[in-house]
Design a protein around this motif. Structure first.
Motif, short mmCIF file in Angstrom:
data_model
loop_
_atom_site.label_atom_id
_atom_site.label_comp_id
_atom_site.label_asym_id
_atom_site.label_seq_id
_atom_site.Cartn_x
_atom_site.Cartn_y
_atom_site.Cartn_z
N GLU A 158 0.80 -1.23 0.00
CA GLU A 158 0.00 0.00 0.00
C GLU A 158 0.84 1.29 0.00
O GLU A 158 0.32 2.36 -0.30
CB GLU A 158 -1.01 0.01 1.16
N VAL A 159 2.11 1.20 0.32
CA VAL A 159 2.95 2.42 0.31
C VAL A 159 3.78 2.55 -0.98
O VAL A 159 4.49 3.53 -1.16
CB VAL A 159 3.88 2.51 1.54
N ILE A 160 3.64 1.59 -1.87
CA ILE A 160 4.42 1.62 -3.11
C ILE A 160 4.13 2.87 -3.95
O ILE A 160 5.07 3.45 -4.50
CB ILE A 160 4.25 0.31 -3.90
N PRO A 161 2.88 3.33 -4.08
CA PRO A 161 2.67 4.56 -4.88
C PRO A 161 3.52 5.74 -4.41
O PRO A 161 4.06 6.48 -5.23
CB PRO A 161 1.18 4.84 -4.71
N ALA A 162 3.70 5.90 -3.12
CA ALA A 162 4.56 6.98 -2.61
C ALA A 162 6.02 6.73 -2.96
O ALA A 162 6.77 7.67 -3.26
CB ALA A 162 4.39 7.12 -1.10
N ARG A 163 6.43 5.48 -2.95
CA ARG A 163 7.82 5.15 -3.32
C ARG A 163 8.08 5.43 -4.80
O ARG A 163 9.18 5.82 -5.17
CB ARG A 163 8.12 3.67 -3.02
N LEU A 164 7.05 5.28 -5.63
CA LEU A 164 7.21 5.58 -7.05
C LEU A 164 7.62 7.04 -7.24
O LEU A 164 8.51 7.34 -8.04
CB LEU A 164 5.92 5.30 -7.82
N GLU A 165 6.99 7.91 -6.51
CA GLU A 165 7.34 9.34 -6.61
C GLU A 165 8.77 9.58 -6.14
O GLU A 165 9.48 10.39 -6.72
CB GLU A 165 6.35 10.19 -5.83
N HIS A 166 9.17 8.88 -5.12
CA HIS A 166 10.53 9.00 -4.60
C HIS A 166 11.56 8.64 -5.67
O HIS A 166 12.63 9.24 -5.74
CB HIS A 166 10.68 8.11 -3.36
N TYR A 167 11.27 7.65 -6.50
CA TYR A 167 12.21 7.15 -7.51
C TYR A 167 12.01 7.76 -8.89
O TYR A 167 12.72 7.41 -9.82
CB TYR A 167 12.11 5.62 -7.61
N ARG A 168 11.07 8.67 -9.06
CA ARG A 168 10.74 9.20 -10.37
C ARG A 168 11.96 9.82 -11.07
O ARG A 168 12.20 9.57 -12.25
CB ARG A 168 9.61 10.23 -10.30
N GLY A 169 12.76 10.61 -10.38
CA GLY A 169 13.94 11.23 -10.99
C GLY A 169 14.94 10.20 -11.49
O GLY A 169 15.53 10.36 -12.56
N GLN A 170 15.13 9.16 -10.72
CA GLN A 170 16.03 8.08 -11.12
C GLN A 170 15.51 7.41 -12.39
O GLN A 170 16.26 7.12 -13.32
CB GLN A 170 16.15 7.07 -9.98
N GLY B 202 10.64 -7.38 -2.21
CA GLY B 202 10.00 -7.88 -0.99
C GLY B 202 8.58 -8.37 -1.25
O GLY B 202 8.29 -9.55 -1.07
N PRO B 203 7.70 -7.47 -1.70
CA PRO B 203 6.33 -7.92 -1.98
C PRO B 203 6.18 -8.56 -3.36
O PRO B 203 5.11 -9.08 -3.68
CB PRO B 203 5.50 -6.64 -1.88
N GLY B 204 7.22 -8.51 -4.19
CA GLY B 204 7.14 -9.09 -5.52
C GLY B 204 6.23 -8.30 -6.45
O GLY B 204 5.53 -8.88 -7.29
N VAL B 205 6.25 -6.99 -6.31
CA VAL B 205 5.37 -6.11 -7.08
C VAL B 205 6.18 -5.34 -8.12
O VAL B 205 7.23 -4.78 -7.80
CB VAL B 205 4.63 -5.11 -6.15
N GLU B 206 5.69 -5.30 -9.33
CA GLU B 206 6.35 -4.53 -10.39
C GLU B 206 5.44 -3.38 -10.80
O GLU B 206 4.24 -3.55 -10.96
CB GLU B 206 6.70 -5.43 -11.58
N LYS B 207 6.06 -2.20 -10.93
CA LYS B 207 5.30 -0.99 -11.28
C LYS B 207 6.06 -0.23 -12.36
O LYS B 207 7.26 0.01 -12.24
CB LYS B 207 5.12 -0.07 -10.07
N ARG B 208 5.32 0.18 -13.37
CA ARG B 208 5.92 0.98 -14.44
C ARG B 208 6.10 2.40 -13.96
O ARG B 208 5.17 3.01 -13.41
CB ARG B 208 5.08 0.93 -15.70
N LEU B 209 7.29 2.93 -14.15
CA LEU B 209 7.62 4.28 -13.71
C LEU B 209 7.55 5.25 -14.88
O LEU B 209 7.18 6.40 -14.73
CB LEU B 209 9.01 4.28 -13.08
#
Length: 142
Positions: free
Chosen positions: A97-109, A134-141
């Motif tokens: 549930e916190v992955i969407p916030a992590r996506l923003e953290h990694y956007r520049g990278q 960890g959760p085995g989740v893949e998200k397109r950045l």
């Protein structure tokens, strides 16, 4: 660890994660490390990489962002049809549930990866994916 694993494998080789965890002084985390490696190997992204027949690991890059140079390594890069796909493994200990916030953290990278892959290979389309081991989740950045 992913740079040492045969991408065609369905699971981590016996003893590899234990050895790496011991070398890093985190022996107590070897089971978690093995679980994360296995999550990556089972992912749809790694299935796509295997099917592509053209993939590279630990690809160095350097891009200019304003007055600064950003450099690093792309964990996995593969060619799929007319596009390149960048995969960045994330070992963050996060709940889904916190992955969407992590996506923003990694956007520049992710933008740096995309820019570097486009410039280096002349690709018109570059997908950038984060694979949270960890959760085995893949998200397109990108």
């Amino acid at each position: 660890v992913m740079e040492m694993v045969d991408l065609a494998a369905e699971q981590a080789p016996p003893g590899l994660c234990q050895k790496v965890a011991t070398e890093m002084g985190t022996e107590k985390d070897s089971d978690e490390l093995e679980r994360q490696v296995n999550n990556c190997l089972k992912s749809g992204l790694l299935q796509r990489a295997r099917a592509s027949g053209a993939c590279w690991r630990e690809v160095p890059y350097c891009v200019r962002k304003g007055d600064e140079l950003q450099e690093g390594r792309m964990d996995l890069l593969f060619k799929e049809h007319d596009r390149l796909v960048v995969v960045d493994y994330k070992s963050d200990r996060v709940r889904e549930e916190v992955i969407p916030a992590r996506l923003e953290h990694y956007r520049g990278q992710g933008e740096a990866y995309q820019k570097a892959a486009m410039a280096a290979a002349g690709a018109k389309e570059v997908e950038v994916w984060l694979l949270f081991a960890g959760p085995g989740v893949e998200k397109r950045l990108a």
